[in-house]
Design an enzyme around this catalytic site. Structure first.
Site, PDB file in Angstrom:
ATOM      1  N   LYS A 125      62.931  23.844  53.795  1.00  0.00           N
ATOM      2  CA  LYS A 125      63.137  22.391  53.734  1.00  0.00           C
ATOM      3  C   LYS A 125      64.415  21.988  54.467  1.00  0.00           C
ATOM      4  O   LYS A 125      64.458  20.960  55.131  1.00  0.00           O
ATOM      5  CB  LYS A 125      63.195  21.918  52.275  1.00  0.00           C
ATOM      6  N   LYS A 206      49.922  25.435  52.179  1.00  0.00           N
ATOM      7  CA  LYS A 206      49.361  25.054  50.877  1.00  0.00           C
ATOM      8  C   LYS A 206      49.156  23.542  50.833  1.00  0.00           C
ATOM      9  O   LYS A 206      49.888  22.792  51.490  1.00  0.00           O
ATOM     10  CB  LYS A 206      50.221  25.538  49.716  1.00  0.00           C
ATOM     11  N   LYS A 209      51.803  17.425  48.403  1.00  0.00           N
ATOM     12  CA  LYS A 209      51.923  15.969  48.268  1.00  0.00           C
ATOM     13  C   LYS A 209      52.517  15.347  49.520  1.00  0.00           C
ATOM     14  O   LYS A 209      52.361  14.170  49.773  1.00  0.00           O
ATOM     15  CB  LYS A 209      52.858  15.646  47.090  1.00  0.00           C
TER      16      LYS A 209
HETATM   17  P1  AMP Z   1      54.832  20.066  42.785  1.00  0.00           P
HETATM   18  O1  AMP Z   1      53.670  19.508  43.553  1.00  0.00           O
HETATM   19  O2  AMP Z   1      55.759  20.854  43.661  1.00  0.00           O
HETATM   20  O3  AMP Z   1      55.525  19.062  41.910  1.00  0.00           O
HETATM   21  O4  AMP Z   1      54.238  21.163  41.817  1.00  0.00           O
HETATM   22  C1  AMP Z   1      53.654  20.862  40.570  1.00  0.00           C
HETATM   23  C2  AMP Z   1      52.880  22.084  40.132  1.00  0.00           C
HETATM   24  O5  AMP Z   1      51.714  22.220  40.932  1.00  0.00           O
HETATM   25  C3  AMP Z   1      53.652  23.398  40.282  1.00  0.00           C
HETATM   26  O6  AMP Z   1      53.297  24.244  39.190  1.00  0.00           O
HETATM   27  C4  AMP Z   1      53.138  23.957  41.583  1.00  0.00           C
HETATM   28  O7  AMP Z   1      53.226  25.371  41.648  1.00  0.00           O
HETATM   29  C5  AMP Z   1      51.683  23.514  41.546  1.00  0.00           C
HETATM   30  N1  AMP Z   1      51.153  23.347  42.912  1.00  0.00           N
HETATM   31  C6  AMP Z   1      51.612  22.509  43.873  1.00  0.00           C
HETATM   32  N2  AMP Z   1      50.869  22.613  44.997  1.00  0.00           N
HETATM   33  C7  AMP Z   1      49.914  23.543  44.726  1.00  0.00           C
HETATM   34  C8  AMP Z   1      48.835  24.098  45.494  1.00  0.00           C
HETATM   35  N3  AMP Z   1      48.561  23.708  46.738  1.00  0.00           N
HETATM   36  N4  AMP Z   1      48.054  25.032  44.891  1.00  0.00           N
HETATM   37  C9  AMP Z   1      48.294  25.429  43.620  1.00  0.00           C
HETATM   38  N5  AMP Z   1      49.284  24.948  42.842  1.00  0.00           N
HETATM   39  C10 AMP Z   1      50.101  24.025  43.390  1.00  0.00           C
END
Ligand code: AMP
Length: 338
Positions: A125, A206, A209
């Site tokens: 990042k 991956k 968002k």
């Molecule tokens: P975040 O989107 O970073 O706030 O992550 C929220 C939760 O979703 C965390 O436990 C991440 O590890 C999980 N997560 C985010 N993106 C993915 C993805 N593409 N596949 C699986 N888990 C995800």
């Protein structure tokens, strides 16, 4: 640095709490649902689930205050719609429980700069930014505080977060060794399938968002026709048969894994049902739309009454302040505060 503390003699109580955090930097998507929300909701059957919105983490990168507020309430509402039950889980906003930031500072005093600089997410990042906020470097320490505050034994995460959970383990172990038994040392746990959902337009990344176009991200509030269009545009390859081979055919493997997580059969087994990509994509689109439909319906009901969602969050914060008071007291005393 310091000789082991004598303030605490008893080890911290073993905890069954499982903690999940969601950062309001963008709209929740299928990766969040399959990788984090589904296992979190399933885990509520055993007591001790903690679900919080890590809103302070949203400020580690460029942000718009009004958008962060709107995203925070949208995510909270979606989590409730997806089955987070505030009667069975501790559900709240990180920023409404000051113990998170208090413990963050105490843990910074037990973390090396080099340890923080080694984090892959920080490297990635920060490389992409002109001006890097100090909070981006220290964010994994705040995440360690989020976890350790709840004495969580298990942290259900996508495998992208493994390194951060490892840092929390290291800091907890070091703090305990230097200042006396204070924290449960946590470990990461992963759901059996779809731990990592990939971007449909670029299966080497991956699903996220903050993907630049959003074209390969299946947002949970996307309309059914939008979801279908995105699935049909998913990158596959030029082969004509359908086989589950994540290394050689990542796009197809991602589609099979998504289908697997939605219908509960193994990706390899599902591959045998299809002899070309068109029917596979149609099945994936149907399965995803079926999976999110009830969530979208409940979301619409809850979103009609944002005051209700805010009241749930306020109540959760009050309960979280009480639930974490003992740990923050132990940490303060152990490190040397009066
Ligand atoms: P975040 O989107 O970073 O706030 O992550 C929220 C939760 O979703 C965390 O436990 C991440 O590890 C999980 N997560 C985010 N993106 C993915 C993805 N593409 N596949 C699986 N888990 C995800």
């Amino acid at each position: 640095m310091t000789t082991p503390g004598t303030a605490l003699t008893a080890p911290p109580a073993a905890s069954l709490r499982r903690i999940s955090g969601f950062t309001p930097t963008g709209r929740l998507h299928l990766g969040n649902l399959l990788g984090a929300m589904v296992p979190t909701v399933a885990g509520q059957d055993t007591p001790g689930t903690v679900v919080f919105l890590s809103d302070l983490h949203a400020f580690t990168v460029e942000h718009n205050p009004a958008t962060t507020r709107a995203t925070t309430i949208e995510q909270a509402t979606l989590l409730l719609a997806a089955g987070v039950d505030p009667d069975r889980s501790l559900f709240y906003l990180q920023s409404q429980v000051p113990a998170h930031t208090e413990l963050h500072y105490l843990l910074e005093c037990a973390t090396g700069v080099g340890e923080a600089q080694r984090m892959i997410q920080f490297k990635e990042k920060s490389a992409a930014q002109h001006q890097v906020r100090l909070s981006l470097l220290t964010y994994p320490v705040l995440m360690a505080a989020d976890i350790l505050l709840h004495q969580s034994a298990e942290v259900p995460v996508g495998d992208d977060q493994d390194q951060h959970v490892e840092l929390a383990r290291d800091v907890a172990t070091r703090f305990n060794a230097r200042y006396g038994a204070t924290f449960v040392v946590p470990r990461a746990v992963h759901p059996p399938t779809a731990a990592r959902v990939m971007d449909l337009a670029d299966p080497s990344r991956k699903m996220s968002k903050s993907a630049p176009s959003g074209g390969g991200t299946l947002f949970l509030l996307d309309a059914p026709d939008v979801l279908r269009r995105k699935v049909f545009r998913a990158v596959t390859d030029s082969a004509s048969d359908v086989r589950y081979d994540p290394a050689a055919r990542p796009g197809v493997a991602n589609l099979l894994e998504i289908l697997s997580a939605c219908v509960g059969r193994s990706p390899g087994d599902l591959a045998d049902d299809f002899d070309s990509y068109g029917p596979l994509k149609a099945a994936v689109a149907d399965a995803v739309i079926d999976r999110v439909r009830p969530i979208q319906r409940r979301y619409a009901d809850l979103a009609a009454d944002p005051a209700y969602v805010r009241a749930i969050l306020r109540d959760g914060a009050e309960r979280a302040r009480i639930a974490t008071a003992d740990t923050i007291h132990r940490a303060r005393t152990a490190i040397g505060l009066l």
